[in-house]
Design a protein around this motif. Structure first.
Motif, mmCIF file in Angstrom:
data_model
loop_
_atom_site.group_PDB
_atom_site.id
_atom_site.type_symbol
_atom_site.label_atom_id
_atom_site.label_comp_id
_atom_site.label_asym_id
_atom_site.label_seq_id
_atom_site.Cartn_x
_atom_site.Cartn_y
_atom_site.Cartn_z
ATOM 1 N N THR A 1 0.744 -1.297 0.092
ATOM 2 C CA THR A 1 -0.162 -0.189 -0.058
ATOM 3 C C THR A 1 1.000 1.304 -0.026
ATOM 4 O O THR A 1 0.696 2.186 -0.729
ATOM 5 C CB THR A 1 -0.855 0.097 1.093
ATOM 6 O OG1 THR A 1 -1.895 -1.135 1.164
ATOM 7 C CG2 THR A 1 -1.894 1.210 1.290
ATOM 8 N N ASP A 2 1.902 1.227 0.775
ATOM 9 C CA ASP A 2 2.700 2.260 0.753
ATOM 10 C C ASP A 2 3.722 2.584 -0.537
ATOM 11 O O ASP A 2 3.895 3.896 -1.067
ATOM 12 C CB ASP A 2 3.754 2.374 2.069
ATOM 13 C CG ASP A 2 3.178 2.288 3.184
ATOM 14 O OD1 ASP A 2 2.126 2.912 3.355
ATOM 15 O OD2 ASP A 2 3.882 1.866 4.267
ATOM 16 N N LEU A 3 3.912 1.424 -1.165
ATOM 17 C CA LEU A 3 4.550 1.820 -2.359
ATOM 18 C C LEU A 3 3.996 1.750 -3.630
ATOM 19 O O LEU A 3 4.469 2.721 -4.440
ATOM 20 C CB LEU A 3 5.335 0.179 -2.678
ATOM 21 C CG LEU A 3 6.495 -0.157 -1.652
ATOM 22 C CD1 LEU A 3 6.998 -1.410 -2.218
ATOM 23 C CD2 LEU A 3 7.913 0.903 -2.018
ATOM 24 N N THR A 4 2.640 1.381 -3.752
ATOM 25 C CA THR A 4 1.849 1.681 -4.948
ATOM 26 C C THR A 4 0.592 2.512 -4.946
ATOM 27 O O THR A 4 0.155 2.885 -5.687
ATOM 28 C CB THR A 4 1.610 0.030 -5.466
ATOM 29 O OG1 THR A 4 0.683 -0.521 -4.622
ATOM 30 C CG2 THR A 4 2.840 -0.546 -5.828
ATOM 31 N N LYS A 5 0.017 2.405 -3.627
ATOM 32 C CA LYS A 5 -1.029 3.284 -3.178
ATOM 33 C C LYS A 5 -2.474 2.785 -3.818
ATOM 34 O O LYS A 5 -3.449 2.494 -3.126
ATOM 35 C CB LYS A 5 -0.844 4.771 -3.732
ATOM 36 C CG LYS A 5 0.414 5.537 -3.183
ATOM 37 C CD LYS A 5 0.171 5.625 -1.626
ATOM 38 C CE LYS A 5 1.636 6.296 -1.222
ATOM 39 N NZ LYS A 5 1.739 6.072 0.527
ATOM 40 N N VAL A 6 -2.522 2.494 -5.295
ATOM 41 C CA VAL A 6 -3.696 2.248 -5.789
ATOM 42 C C VAL A 6 -3.631 0.891 -6.744
ATOM 43 O O VAL A 6 -2.290 0.498 -6.934
ATOM 44 C CB VAL A 6 -4.288 3.301 -6.647
ATOM 45 C CG1 VAL A 6 -4.766 4.350 -5.893
ATOM 46 C CG2 VAL A 6 -3.237 3.567 -7.623
ATOM 47 N N VAL A 7 -4.498 0.232 -7.087
ATOM 48 C CA VAL A 7 -4.462 -0.866 -7.953
ATOM 49 C C VAL A 7 -3.910 -2.023 -7.349
ATOM 50 O O VAL A 7 -4.499 -3.062 -7.058
ATOM 51 C CB VAL A 7 -3.661 -0.581 -9.399
ATOM 52 C CG1 VAL A 7 -3.916 -1.859 -10.365
ATOM 53 C CG2 VAL A 7 -4.328 0.456 -10.018
ATOM 54 N N ILE A 8 -2.696 -2.239 -7.341
ATOM 55 C CA ILE A 8 -1.863 -3.267 -6.692
ATOM 56 C C ILE A 8 -2.510 -3.742 -5.384
ATOM 57 O O ILE A 8 -2.666 -4.933 -5.020
ATOM 58 C CB ILE A 8 -0.530 -3.309 -6.684
ATOM 59 C CG1 ILE A 8 0.121 -3.250 -8.352
ATOM 60 C CG2 ILE A 8 0.090 -4.440 -6.023
ATOM 61 C CD1 ILE A 8 1.220 -3.103 -8.612
ATOM 62 N N PRO A 9 -2.475 -2.810 -4.461
ATOM 63 C CA PRO A 9 -3.011 -3.153 -3.095
ATOM 64 C C PRO A 9 -4.329 -3.788 -3.053
ATOM 65 O O PRO A 9 -4.879 -4.380 -2.081
ATOM 66 C CB PRO A 9 -3.152 -1.688 -2.460
ATOM 67 C CG PRO A 9 -2.121 -0.762 -3.017
ATOM 68 C CD PRO A 9 -2.364 -1.499 -4.540
ATOM 69 N N VAL A 10 -5.236 -3.672 -4.141
ATOM 70 C CA VAL A 10 -6.506 -3.980 -4.218
ATOM 71 C C VAL A 10 -6.460 -5.624 -4.081
ATOM 72 O O VAL A 10 -7.133 -6.260 -3.493
ATOM 73 C CB VAL A 10 -7.250 -3.699 -5.353
ATOM 74 C CG1 VAL A 10 -8.741 -4.479 -5.534
ATOM 75 C CG2 VAL A 10 -7.581 -2.253 -5.412
ATOM 76 N N ALA A 11 -5.448 -6.063 -4.849
ATOM 77 C CA ALA A 11 -5.160 -7.807 -4.872
ATOM 78 C C ALA A 11 -4.967 -8.103 -3.501
ATOM 79 O O ALA A 11 -5.481 -9.293 -3.047
ATOM 80 C CB ALA A 11 -4.251 -8.136 -5.899
ATOM 81 N N PHE A 12 -4.036 -7.446 -2.751
ATOM 82 C CA PHE A 12 -3.609 -7.726 -1.489
ATOM 83 C C PHE A 12 -4.685 -7.659 -0.456
ATOM 84 O O PHE A 12 -4.594 -8.385 0.524
ATOM 85 C CB PHE A 12 -2.245 -6.938 -1.080
ATOM 86 C CG PHE A 12 -0.950 -7.378 -1.611
ATOM 87 C CD1 PHE A 12 -0.383 -8.629 -1.347
ATOM 88 C CD2 PHE A 12 -0.617 -7.012 -3.017
ATOM 89 C CE1 PHE A 12 0.822 -9.055 -2.123
ATOM 90 C CE2 PHE A 12 0.422 -7.432 -3.648
ATOM 91 C CZ PHE A 12 1.183 -8.392 -3.192
ATOM 92 N N TYR A 13 -5.554 -6.804 -0.667
ATOM 93 C CA TYR A 13 -6.886 -6.558 0.078
ATOM 94 C C TYR A 13 -7.657 -7.911 -0.006
ATOM 95 O O TYR A 13 -8.099 -8.439 0.910
ATOM 96 C CB TYR A 13 -7.626 -5.599 -0.110
ATOM 97 C CG TYR A 13 -7.201 -4.212 0.580
ATOM 98 C CD1 TYR A 13 -7.507 -4.128 2.110
ATOM 99 C CD2 TYR A 13 -6.255 -3.248 0.100
ATOM 100 C CE1 TYR A 13 -7.112 -2.949 2.733
ATOM 101 C CE2 TYR A 13 -5.979 -2.056 1.171
ATOM 102 C CZ TYR A 13 -6.191 -2.161 2.359
ATOM 103 O OH TYR A 13 -6.045 -0.918 3.006
ATOM 104 N N LEU A 14 -8.049 -8.263 -1.188
ATOM 105 C CA LEU A 14 -8.513 -9.445 -1.473
ATOM 106 C C LEU A 14 -7.967 -10.841 -0.888
ATOM 107 O O LEU A 14 -8.398 -11.461 -0.228
ATOM 108 C CB LEU A 14 -8.713 -9.775 -2.790
ATOM 109 C CG LEU A 14 -9.639 -8.716 -3.629
ATOM 110 C CD1 LEU A 14 -9.653 -9.063 -5.081
ATOM 111 C CD2 LEU A 14 -10.847 -8.729 -3.062
ATOM 112 N N LEU A 15 -6.595 -10.805 -0.845
ATOM 113 C CA LEU A 15 -5.742 -11.842 -0.348
ATOM 114 C C LEU A 15 -5.736 -11.874 0.912
ATOM 115 O O LEU A 15 -6.036 -12.866 1.657
ATOM 116 C CB LEU A 15 -4.151 -11.679 -0.946
ATOM 117 C CG LEU A 15 -3.420 -12.776 -0.191
ATOM 118 C CD1 LEU A 15 -3.768 -14.161 -0.776
ATOM 119 C CD2 LEU A 15 -1.931 -12.375 -0.743
ATOM 120 N N GLY A 16 -5.638 -10.577 1.834
ATOM 121 C CA GLY A 16 -5.888 -10.281 3.247
ATOM 122 C C GLY A 16 -7.255 -10.769 3.831
ATOM 123 O O GLY A 16 -7.328 -11.540 5.009
#
Length: 240
Positions: A189-204
């Motif tokens: 989230t700190d590195l990319t802010k948008v788009v990529i964190p969405v995938a990690f939110y789903l994974l989380g």
């Protein structure tokens, strides 16, 4: 891990507590509030057997209890497991809600702190030990001896160690997975802010559900073993 901002830091009283304790308390209060509202709605219903015609706290609670009992407790313990649903359902809800806190900005999941997960593990140990004695009396101690009495001097220490390791194993598994998940989510989230964190939110989200399920399932398995052979005649068909 230190965080620049936490919502619990601005709540009077809660800011005096360790962050994981404050967040765990908020989770507990939220679940108690949900349960009280659902109970009030159930008592106010003309016919408690008939579900509400709208989505309500009562409906959500009833759906959870049905799904939890049908998918976790009943397959392992049958009808005799219904009386244990309140405690182990609470286990699941508390862990799941605590895990989900890690997906909210400004919150740290209480389950990423070993003190919380170890307390949950010890509670699981105390619960199945208590229910084991309640169901089988002194006969509960027989499984410490093992099937061959003259090997008791070997089996008793092994069984004691096995039971004492269980809460540690439960705690480490939950703590490790939720700490790792939270760290990974924060980094991306700190590195990319948008788009990529969405995938990690789903994974989380998936990890949060799985870890709550695994902890509760293992706790119910321990309970089933502790109360085994009690009232077995009530459900001779259960294995079928």
């Amino acid at each position: 891990m230190e965080h620049s901002f936490s919502w619990v830091q601005i709540i009077p009283g809660f800011n005096l507590l360790p962050e994981h304790t404050a967040t765990a308390t908020l989770v507990m209060l939220a679940l108690v509030a949900w349960a009280l509202v659902a109970l009030r709605q159930l008592r106010a219903a003309k016919d408690p057997v008939v579900p509400d015609d709208t989505l309500s706290a009562r409906n959500l609670m009833e759906m959870f209890v049905d799904v939890f009992n049908a998918n976790i407790v009943a397959p392992l313990m049958g009808h005799r497991g219904q009386k244990y649903v309140p405690l182990y359902g609470t286990f699941f809800l508390f862990i799941l809600a605590s895990n989900f806190c890690g997906l909210l900005p400004g919150f740290v999941p209480p389950t990423s702190n070993f003190n919380i997960t170890f307390a949950l593990g010890v509670t699981s140990l105390v619960a199945y030990t208590y229910y084991g004695f309640a169901a089988r009396g002194v006969g509960y101690l027989k499984h410490f001896v093992g099937p061959i009495w003259w090997l008791a001097f070997l089996m008793i220490p092994l069984e004691i160690i096995d039971n004492l390791v269980r809460p540690v194993s439960l705690a480490l598994r939950l703590f490790g997975n939720m700490t790792g998940d939270h760290v990974v989510l924060e980094i991306f989230t700190d590195l990319t802010k948008v788009v990529i964190p969405v995938a990690f939110y789903l994974l989380g989200t998936m990890v949060s559900v799985i870890q709550a399920f695994v902890f509760t399932l293992l706790s119910v398995i321990y309970l089933s073993l502790a109360t085994a052979h009690h009232d077995a005649h009530e459900e001779p068909h259960h294995a079928h």
